[in-house]
Design a protein around this motif. Structure first.
Motif, PDB file in Angstrom:
ATOM      1  N   ASP A  74      -8.604  -0.849  -8.497  1.00  0.00           N
ATOM      2  CA  ASP A  74      -8.094  -0.822  -6.885  1.00  0.00           C
ATOM      3  C   ASP A  74      -7.589  -2.722  -7.533  1.00  0.00           C
ATOM      4  O   ASP A  74      -6.212  -2.599  -6.350  1.00  0.00           O
ATOM      5  CB  ASP A  74      -8.775  -1.066  -6.035  1.00  0.00           C
ATOM      6  CG  ASP A  74      -7.792  -1.157  -4.448  1.00  0.00           C
ATOM      7  OD1 ASP A  74      -6.939  -0.164  -4.374  1.00  0.00           O
ATOM      8  OD2 ASP A  74      -8.390  -1.055  -3.628  1.00  0.00           O
ATOM      9  N   HIS A 119      -7.480   7.205  -2.519  1.00  0.00           N
ATOM     10  CA  HIS A 119      -7.751   5.707  -1.592  1.00  0.00           C
ATOM     11  C   HIS A 119      -7.206   4.920  -1.004  1.00  0.00           C
ATOM     12  O   HIS A 119      -8.079   4.504   0.096  1.00  0.00           O
ATOM     13  CB  HIS A 119      -9.063   4.659  -3.079  1.00  0.00           C
ATOM     14  CG  HIS A 119      -7.787   3.890  -3.320  1.00  0.00           C
ATOM     15  ND1 HIS A 119      -6.651   4.295  -4.314  1.00  0.00           N
ATOM     16  CD2 HIS A 119      -7.568   2.592  -2.701  1.00  0.00           C
ATOM     17  CE1 HIS A 119      -6.178   3.298  -4.196  1.00  0.00           C
ATOM     18  NE2 HIS A 119      -6.648   2.064  -3.310  1.00  0.00           N
ATOM     19  N   ASP A 120      -6.103   5.241  -0.588  1.00  0.00           N
ATOM     20  CA  ASP A 120      -5.109   4.776   0.474  1.00  0.00           C
ATOM     21  C   ASP A 120      -4.434   5.795   1.088  1.00  0.00           C
ATOM     22  O   ASP A 120      -3.256   5.200   1.685  1.00  0.00           O
ATOM     23  CB  ASP A 120      -4.307   3.165  -0.117  1.00  0.00           C
ATOM     24  CG  ASP A 120      -5.420   2.649  -0.341  1.00  0.00           C
ATOM     25  OD1 ASP A 120      -5.908   2.156   0.554  1.00  0.00           O
ATOM     26  OD2 ASP A 120      -5.453   1.416  -1.338  1.00  0.00           O
ATOM     27  N   HIS A 133       0.903   1.632  -6.211  1.00  0.00           N
ATOM     28  CA  HIS A 133      -0.162   0.861  -6.337  1.00  0.00           C
ATOM     29  C   HIS A 133      -1.126   2.414  -6.357  1.00  0.00           C
ATOM     30  O   HIS A 133      -1.712   2.069  -6.987  1.00  0.00           O
ATOM     31  CB  HIS A 133      -0.812   0.550  -4.737  1.00  0.00           C
ATOM     32  CG  HIS A 133      -1.939  -0.324  -4.461  1.00  0.00           C
ATOM     33  ND1 HIS A 133      -2.400  -0.989  -5.286  1.00  0.00           N
ATOM     34  CD2 HIS A 133      -2.420   0.251  -3.790  1.00  0.00           C
ATOM     35  CE1 HIS A 133      -4.025  -0.787  -5.003  1.00  0.00           C
ATOM     36  NE2 HIS A 133      -4.481  -0.240  -3.964  1.00  0.00           N
ATOM     37  N   HIS A 137       0.899  -1.278   0.344  1.00  0.00           N
ATOM     38  CA  HIS A 137      -0.016   0.101  -0.398  1.00  0.00           C
ATOM     39  C   HIS A 137       0.774   0.996  -0.540  1.00  0.00           C
ATOM     40  O   HIS A 137       1.259   1.964   1.203  1.00  0.00           O
ATOM     41  CB  HIS A 137      -1.228   0.190   0.827  1.00  0.00           C
ATOM     42  CG  HIS A 137      -1.857  -1.004   0.863  1.00  0.00           C
ATOM     43  ND1 HIS A 137      -1.944  -2.310   1.704  1.00  0.00           N
ATOM     44  CD2 HIS A 137      -3.434  -1.210   0.052  1.00  0.00           C
ATOM     45  CE1 HIS A 137      -3.299  -3.376   1.617  1.00  0.00           C
ATOM     46  NE2 HIS A 137      -3.774  -2.179   0.208  1.00  0.00           N
TER      47      HIS A 137
HETATM   48 ZN   LIG Z   1      -6.038   0.088  -2.523  1.00  0.00          ZN
END
Ligand SMILES: [Zn+2]
Length: 598
Positions: A553, A423-424, A387, A383
């Motif tokens: 994702d 998103h992360d 990514h 992560h």
């Molecule tokens: Zn992700």
């Protein structure tokens, strides 16, 4: 296991203890070999179980001492292979090494062995690990058993005893190299304890500066000299690196990094990676960590260049010079330069048409991307920024090359890009379940089952707060901005694996509703999709939008083989690290994360 320790004793050596390695080549005892393998593949928890069983079953003082010595070494390596040293690991390591030392010292005092070379070797080895582990305990701020000062004192004494013993046996230069290395570690950890404000310079009778920063800097130069001296001695006349040499090399790289000398840090880091590849192989946890550190170092350098020379390297001008044909499915994020990766994102914003549509301020978009990039933790195997970048790239390709781009409107397209990028954000490298089990502050802040997604959204939203230089939507009409951000919110929540089935069902239902439905998973990517999603319906567009973010994702495994392989390995490594932490912290273990190295 107990039997193996006995056999080991009869054969007279510790096949595994690297400290003894030069004189112990050729010993290959099955059980200890198994422990060695477990350790080398990062399965420290299993190695710990084996050795603790051996300790419990040991039938005499010598077996006990050997098991303790190996546990002292194991915990040291475990700590060093973890992204961050933890006091729990190092304290255990120190306790075991200390017990091993005590057992041999008592035995020697009781005359249970008379200068037996194996026992003497083991004792000096136990002293070595005791010194290193106690120094680490001090660096981390001490523990219940040893305060920082006590730990440093005991480490220094152990190092002195070790040198005194070895003087009789090894060559003078070897003894000096080992002593320099251990002393270097003790000085290094003293600086670390000072920097962490666990102690102040005046707590030491031999402090050189009153000011913490000056003292830390001074100590770092001092330990650097010791590491370099050790490394030079160990390299003299040798073609390949030994374990001890790699350790010294690693510490030189680390110390240069802490001193802010990046070029030297990179060059030593490269030496470390080469050495570890040769000696331990590609998938040894330390090789992996060394590689990550190296890329982080290089990344940091590149990012700094970006900041310093922002206009030249990372700019709309550079982005515009990228041709749209250059952005293809086969881009390998691991092979692109970090500047190109950043410029490519700007190009993606341009090609999607959102910059023009929403009159996005270029300066603010650049600031936004820089901030997002920095919020990803490079030390996470999976992560991390690669990514996030890859997810955004995939979503863009889906919009560019399939009917999705014709169904989604500009608002959705912008929301896709923002959601994928953020998103992360600040992902801690463990999953929501872990954060809840360990009662982490993040879980207390977001008391929901999807702790992480809530946190990522919270971070993303804060980038669009009024007055922030990252808020590239500041001039957009309030209602529209709120609508776009709410969509980003939905997109980030759609990356929660708990709703995976829901999203797959929504896609299957749409596909099944096609008049000329074919058993082809790609159907929805063709123009036929336009007959099942109503591009004028906000609800349809939102459903498709969520599916795009969710699929992007998970897209690592549909990329070209080398990229898919890198992401696959990385995700296993991250799960594996979580499983180790669960074990260390006595948390309920996640079954699907265990034994991934098999
Ligand atoms: Zn992700």
């Amino acid at each position: 296991m107990s039997l193996s320790v006995m056999i080991l004793e009869k054969e007279g050596g510790l096949a595994q203890t690297e400290f003894l390695e030069p004189s112990r080549k050729g010993y290959c005892l099955s059980c200890l070999d198994a422990v060695k393998t477990l350790q080398e593949t990062g399965r420290f928890g299993e190695a710990q179980n084996e050795l603790e069983d051996a300790l419990r079953e040991s039938e005499n003082w010598r077996e006990m001492a050997v098991a303790c010595l190996l546990l002292g070494e194991l915990f040291n390596k475990w700590g060093a292979a973890s992204p961050s040293y933890t006091i729990a690991i190092m304290e255990k390591g120190a306790i075991y090494a200390n017990r091993a030392v005590q057992l041999w010292q008592i035995a020697r005092d009781e005359k249970l062995f008379e200068e037996n070379p194996e026992d003497m070797d083991h004792l000096s080895s136990a002293l070595y690990w005791k010194a290193l582990n106690l120094a680490s305990v001090a660096g981390l701020g001490g523990c219940e058993r040893w305060t920082v000062l006590e730990a440093l004192q005991a480490a220094t004494e152990a190092a002195e005893q070790m040198s005194a013993m070895e003087d009789k046996k090894h060559s003078a230069s070897e003894v000096k190299a080992r002593r320099d290395f251990v002393e270097g570690i003790i000085v290094f950890c003293r600086a670390k304890a000072l920097e962490g404000n666990h102690v102040s310079p005046t707590d030491f009778s031999d402090c050189y500066h009153q000011d913490t920063k000056d003292e830390v800097n001074f100590l770092r130069h001092q330990c650097l000299e010791l590491f370099i001296s050790a490394q030079e001695i160990l390299s003299a006349g040798k073609q390949t690196m030994c374990d001890q040499n790699i350790k010294a090399t690693t510490m030189i790289a680390v110390t240069y990094r802490l001193l802010g000398e990046r070029e030297k840090a990179i060059s030593w880091s490269e030496k470390e990676v080469q050495g570890r590849l040769q000696l331990h192989g590609e998938w040894n946890p330390r090789t992996q960590l060394a590689k990550r550190n190296l890329s982080m170092l290089k990344g940091i350098t590149d990012e700094d260049e970006i900041e310093e020379d922002c206009c030249k390297l990372f700019s709309f001008e550079s982005a515009r010079s990228i041709k749209s044909e250059e952005i293809t499915w086969s881009l390998d994020p691991f092979k692109l330069s970090s500047t190109w990766r950043m410029n490519c994102l700007l190009k993606i914003f341009l090609l999607t048409g959102v910059v023009k549509e929403f009159q996005i301020e270029e300066d603010k978009l650049i600031k936004f991307l820089q901030k997002v990039r920095k919020s990803y933790h490079d030390e996470n195997p999976f992560h991390n920024w690669y990514h996030a970048w890859s997810v955004t790239h995939c979503a863009f390709m889906l919009m560019k090359e399939t009917a999705i781009g014709k169904i989604l409107g500009m608002k959705e397209k912008l929301a896709v890009l923002i959601a994928c990028l953020t998103h992360d954000l600040s992902h801690p490298g463990v999953n929501s379940d872990f954060l809840i089990k360990s009662a982490s502050p993040i879980a207390l802040q977001f008391p929901f089952s999807n702790v992480l997604e809530q946190m990522h959204w919270d971070e993303a939203r804060s980038l669009f707060e009024e007055g922030r230089e990252t808020n590239f939507l500041s001039h957009v009409q309030e209602e529209l901005r709120a609508e776009i951000l709410e969509m980003v919110h939905q997109g980030i929540l759609a990356t929660d694996m708990q709703i995976h089935k829901q999203i797959v069902n929504s896609l299957s239902n749409r596909r099944d509703s096609l008049a000329d439905f074919e058993e082809d998973d790609m159907t929805l990517l063709s123009d036929k999709a336009m007959t099942v999603y109503d591009a004028t319906s906000p609800a349809d567009r939102l459903e498709l939008f969520k599916a795009v973010v969710h699929c992007a994702d998970l897209s690592g495994q549909v990329m070209e083989a080398p990229v898919a392989y890198s992401f696959g390995r990385a995700v296993l490594e991250e799960f594996h690290q979580q499983a180790q932490r669960e074990k260390m912290e006595n948390l309920q273990e996640s079954a699907f994360m265990k034994n991934l190295h098999e």
